[in-house]
Design a protein around this motif. Structure first.
Motif, PDB file in Angstrom:
ATOM      1  N   UNK A   1       7.639  -0.119  -5.622  1.00 21.50           N
ATOM      2  CA  UNK A   1       8.063  -1.028  -4.556  1.00 21.50           C
ATOM      3  C   UNK A   1       7.323  -0.698  -3.262  1.00 21.50           C
ATOM      4  N   UNK A   2       6.730  -1.727  -2.645  1.00 23.79           N
ATOM      5  CA  UNK A   2       6.142  -1.570  -1.313  1.00 23.79           C
ATOM      6  C   UNK A   2       7.283  -1.511  -0.299  1.00 23.79           C
ATOM      7  N   UNK A   3       7.245  -0.498   0.597  1.00 22.51           N
ATOM      8  CA  UNK A   3       8.395  -0.323   1.469  1.00 22.51           C
ATOM      9  C   UNK A   3       8.072  -0.236   2.960  1.00 22.51           C
ATOM     10  N   UNK A   4       6.788  -0.175   3.317  1.00 24.93           N
ATOM     11  CA  UNK A   4       6.423  -0.037   4.730  1.00 24.93           C
ATOM     12  C   UNK A   4       4.940  -0.332   4.873  1.00 24.93           C
ATOM     13  N   UNK A   5       4.421  -0.142   6.084  1.00 23.56           N
ATOM     14  CA  UNK A   5       2.992  -0.332   6.342  1.00 23.56           C
ATOM     15  C   UNK A   5       2.473   0.861   7.125  1.00 23.56           C
ATOM     16  N   UNK A   6       1.310   1.356   6.735  1.00 22.27           N
ATOM     17  CA  UNK A   6       0.689   2.477   7.440  1.00 22.27           C
ATOM     18  C   UNK A   6      -0.763   2.134   7.740  1.00 22.27           C
ATOM     19  N   UNK A   7      -1.411   2.977   8.530  1.00 19.34           N
ATOM     20  CA  UNK A   7      -2.847   2.821   8.757  1.00 19.34           C
ATOM     21  C   UNK A   7      -3.576   3.035   7.433  1.00 19.34           C
TER      22      UNK A   7
ATOM     23  N   UNK B   1       0.746   3.342 -20.662  1.00 17.05           N
ATOM     24  CA  UNK B   1       1.253   3.008 -19.333  1.00 17.05           C
ATOM     25  C   UNK B   1       0.416   1.954 -18.617  1.00 17.05           C
ATOM     26  N   UNK B   2       1.120   1.060 -17.927  1.00 15.04           N
ATOM     27  CA  UNK B   2       0.457   0.062 -17.079  1.00 15.04           C
ATOM     28  C   UNK B   2       1.429  -0.390 -16.009  1.00 15.04           C
ATOM     29  N   UNK B   3       0.939  -0.473 -14.762  1.00 13.72           N
ATOM     30  CA  UNK B   3       1.690  -1.140 -13.716  1.00 13.72           C
ATOM     31  C   UNK B   3       1.333  -2.628 -13.794  1.00 13.72           C
ATOM     32  N   UNK B   4       2.312  -3.463 -13.987  1.00 14.41           N
ATOM     33  CA  UNK B   4       2.057  -4.885 -14.186  1.00 14.41           C
ATOM     34  C   UNK B   4       1.356  -5.479 -12.965  1.00 14.41           C
ATOM     35  N   UNK B   5       0.128  -5.943 -13.182  1.00 16.02           N
ATOM     36  CA  UNK B   5      -0.672  -6.595 -12.129  1.00 16.02           C
ATOM     37  C   UNK B   5      -1.006  -5.680 -10.958  1.00 16.02           C
TER      38      UNK B   5
ATOM     39  N   UNK C   1       8.094   4.356  -4.304  1.00 14.48           N
ATOM     40  CA  UNK C   1       7.738   3.565  -3.132  1.00 14.48           C
ATOM     41  C   UNK C   1       6.297   3.837  -2.704  1.00 14.48           C
ATOM     42  N   UNK C   2       5.659   2.766  -2.237  1.00 12.37           N
ATOM     43  CA  UNK C   2       4.269   2.814  -1.785  1.00 12.37           C
ATOM     44  C   UNK C   2       4.158   2.028  -0.491  1.00 12.37           C
ATOM     45  N   UNK C   3       3.514   2.625   0.504  1.00 10.34           N
ATOM     46  CA  UNK C   3       3.303   1.930   1.775  1.00 10.34           C
ATOM     47  C   UNK C   3       2.086   1.017   1.663  1.00 10.34           C
ATOM     48  N   UNK C   4       2.198  -0.157   2.255  1.00 10.10           N
ATOM     49  CA  UNK C   4       1.041  -1.048   2.320  1.00 10.10           C
ATOM     50  C   UNK C   4      -0.080  -0.336   3.079  1.00 10.10           C
TER      51      UNK C   4
ATOM     52  N   UNK D   1      -2.272   5.273  -6.582  1.00  8.57           N
ATOM     53  CA  UNK D   1      -2.028   3.842  -6.393  1.00  8.57           C
ATOM     54  C   UNK D   1      -2.326   3.517  -4.936  1.00  8.57           C
ATOM     55  N   UNK D   2      -3.168   2.520  -4.730  1.00 10.64           N
ATOM     56  CA  UNK D   2      -3.591   2.135  -3.380  1.00 10.64           C
ATOM     57  C   UNK D   2      -2.823   0.891  -2.959  1.00 10.64           C
ATOM     58  N   UNK D   3      -2.221   0.959  -1.802  1.00 11.00           N
ATOM     59  CA  UNK D   3      -1.375  -0.138  -1.342  1.00 11.00           C
ATOM     60  C   UNK D   3      -2.164  -1.308  -0.811  1.00 11.00           C
ATOM     61  N   UNK D   4      -2.914  -1.952  -1.711  1.00 11.51           N
ATOM     62  CA  UNK D   4      -3.773  -3.058  -1.305  1.00 11.51           C
ATOM     63  C   UNK D   4      -3.442  -4.346  -2.055  1.00 11.51           C
ATOM     64  N   UNK D   5      -2.354  -4.350  -2.819  1.00 11.57           N
ATOM     65  CA  UNK D   5      -1.934  -5.566  -3.510  1.00 11.57           C
ATOM     66  C   UNK D   5      -0.857  -6.277  -2.686  1.00 11.57           C
ATOM     67  N   UNK D   6      -0.407  -7.416  -3.169  1.00 15.71           N
ATOM     68  CA  UNK D   6       0.673  -8.136  -2.488  1.00 15.71           C
ATOM     69  C   UNK D   6       1.901  -7.234  -2.390  1.00 15.71           C
TER      70      UNK D   6
END
Length: 497
Positions: free
Chosen positions: A349-355, A254-258, A232-235, A292-297
């Motif tokens: 999976x994006x699961x939340x939003x943080x600053x 290894x690759x994270x798709x998109x 899990x990754x926070x937006x 991984x930076x939570x800056x994608x969709x």
């Protein structure tokens, strides 16, 4: 059929001349003669140092484990796949009370740690027999970088079978990298990649000759002992993912798709600055740390293992093997097919939003090692040996326990030219001291990094530089496709004053 002169094959040979691996032997006995333990209810158990001491009881035994809902009968440390994670800091004292409950001799190797190769430390020449115990004790050096390391068996002739059976665990050293504010703010996850060759009852399949020559690949890939776990990754947030390739032979492309990511550390610890990537190749034994930076969709992104062809004996011609290095063996699958399939290893999976959390700009400082005091060349290849069949070679020689292949002086820098004249890729690993990769086929490496394992592709020449410091004694270098190591691709390295 040609024979392989491996001690475990001889030990567990059955009547009529057929050959079975040690793992095949004990699995046949598992319900009667073997004391089979159950996997702990906490498969991610962590042991951390306290007040400068990490003291652990560690047992190698046979275990019934859950691999993504499937029961499997494997080798395990403390009944866990992967093994318990060990965590310590620079200057800490380590005491590991190790018990061997296997039906084979074994030992422990602390892969990537800068510790003594002798006595009770990283001594791969120790032989701990069945039902025997040994107390490992050593100190984490003050110049040990923070990083992701690991432990696994390393008794020559048994290494590949025991790692294929499941014996592997993380050994994390905490330090300066962990204290960088952005890294400290990131969520941290670990990913241990292993593959197993299992039949429909969850028992390890025996290995035939051809897959062993290629380097065996299993038919089930796991991440942290699971099938397709969720990360899990926070937006707006950061996820720090530490990845270990604990497979015997399989490469992970290894690759994270998109979803891009940022490399922040290799085998030997942090690199200077984060490097943006979309794809990362990890050979057996290698580790990497990524952000991984939570800056994608904000949605789900599969972590894929993309196709990679690591070569094979079929390239020699003569019809010995299948196309492009594919090798068939009972239950082990076709290595060409495995290498050229895309596998889903996990799901992000994006699961939340943080600053918003920014990426760090500076991780550490790395200076290139100076011009070497001595240069050497190592040729990596294979050949046929009377009575042994296919063997793997450094400079035309198969491994000899008694011979000193390379003698170096403490506090000197050496440059080693690694020349792969064979038909398979080989990950080259050196114990005790990390090194820097200087060039590949005459082209400089794109960034400086400390490593203990480097891929030398078929037809490739790689130059590395090593500073031998702090510790004297006898250790080894070898191919980290561990079937190749057991079949001779290892050399004894002696560090003297």
């Amino acid at each position: 059929m040609l024979k392989i002169n491996r001690r475990q094959f001889i030990t567990f040979a059955v009547a009529g001349g057929s050959v079975a691996t040690a793992s095949h032997f004990w699995l046949k006995q598992s319900k009667s003669e073997v004391n089979l333990s159950k996997q702990s209810s906490n498969p991610t158990q962590v042991y951390r140092s306290q007040n400068g001491l990490l003291e652990v009881d560690l047992e190698a035994n046979y275990a019934e484990v859950d691999l993504g809902g499937q029961t499997a009968y494997l080798l395990a440390y403390n009944g866990q796949i992967p093994a318990p994670r060990l965590e310590a800091k620079v200057g800490d004292r380590i005491r590991i009370h190790f018990s061997n409950k296997l039906q084979q001799p074994t030992n422990l190797h602390y892969h990537g740690l800068h510790i003594s190769p002798t006595g009770k430390a990283d001594n791969v020449f120790l032989k701990i027999n069945p039902q025997e115990s040994f107390n490992y004790e050593f100190e984490i050096a003050t110049n040990q970088p923070a990083g992701t390391f690991w432990y696994h068996p390393h008794l020559h002739g048994y290494t590949a079978d025991q790692l294929s059976g499941g014996l592997a665990g993380l050994f994390v050293i905490r330090g300066e990298l962990d204290e960088i504010p952005e890294i400290k703010a990131a969520k941290e996850e670990f990913l241990v990649l292993q593959d197993f060759a299992l039949d429909d009852r969850g028992q390890l399949l025996s290995s035939d000759y051809l897959p062993i020559m290629a380097g065996r690949e299993g038919n089930l890939i796991t991440a942290n002992g699971e099938i397709n776990p969720t990360l899990t990754l926070a937006e707006n947030g950061l996820l720090r993912l530490r990845i270990l390739n604990a497979s015997t032979s399989r490469f992970y492309n290894l690759a994270f798709e998109n979803h891009p990511f940022y490399l922040i550390a290799t085998d030997g610890g942090a690199i200077a600055q984060p490097i943006k990537m979309t794809q990362l190749l990890l050979t057996p034994g290698q580790r990497a740390e990524i952000l991984l930076k939570g800056e994608e969709e904000p949605k789900t992104y599969p972590l894929l293992n993309l196709p990679y062809n690591r070569g094979g004996m079929g390239m020699m011609g003569g019809g010995m093997m299948g196309r492009r290095g594919g090798m068939m063996g009972r239950g082990m699958g076709d290595n060409n097919r495995n290498s050229n399939a895309t596998n889903r290893l996990a799901t992000l999976q994006y699961d939340s939003t943080v600053e918003p959390i920014a990426l760090p700009t500076q991780l550490t400082s790395i200076s290139q090692l100076p011009e070497p005091d001595r240069k050497r060349t190592f040729t990596l290849n294979h050949g046929m040996s009377p009575g042994m069949g296919m063997v793997f070679l450094f400079n035309g020689q198969t491994y000899n326990h008694q011979r000193i292949d390379t003698q170096v002086k403490l506090n000197t820098v050496e440059e080693w030219e690694l020349v792969n004249t064979g038909v398979m890729d080989h990950p080259f690993h050196v114990h005790v001291n990390s090194f820097q990769v200087i060039s590949r086929n005459g082209q400089n490496e794109p960034y400086l990094a400390w490593r203990d394992t480097v891929l030398v592709r078929r037809g490739e020449t790689v130059k590395i530089r090593i500073l031998f410091q702090d510790f004297t004694g006898k250790t080894v270098y070898h191919c980290h496709i561990l079937d190749h190591e057991d079949l001779g691709m290892m050399g004894n390295l002696e560090i003297i004053r």
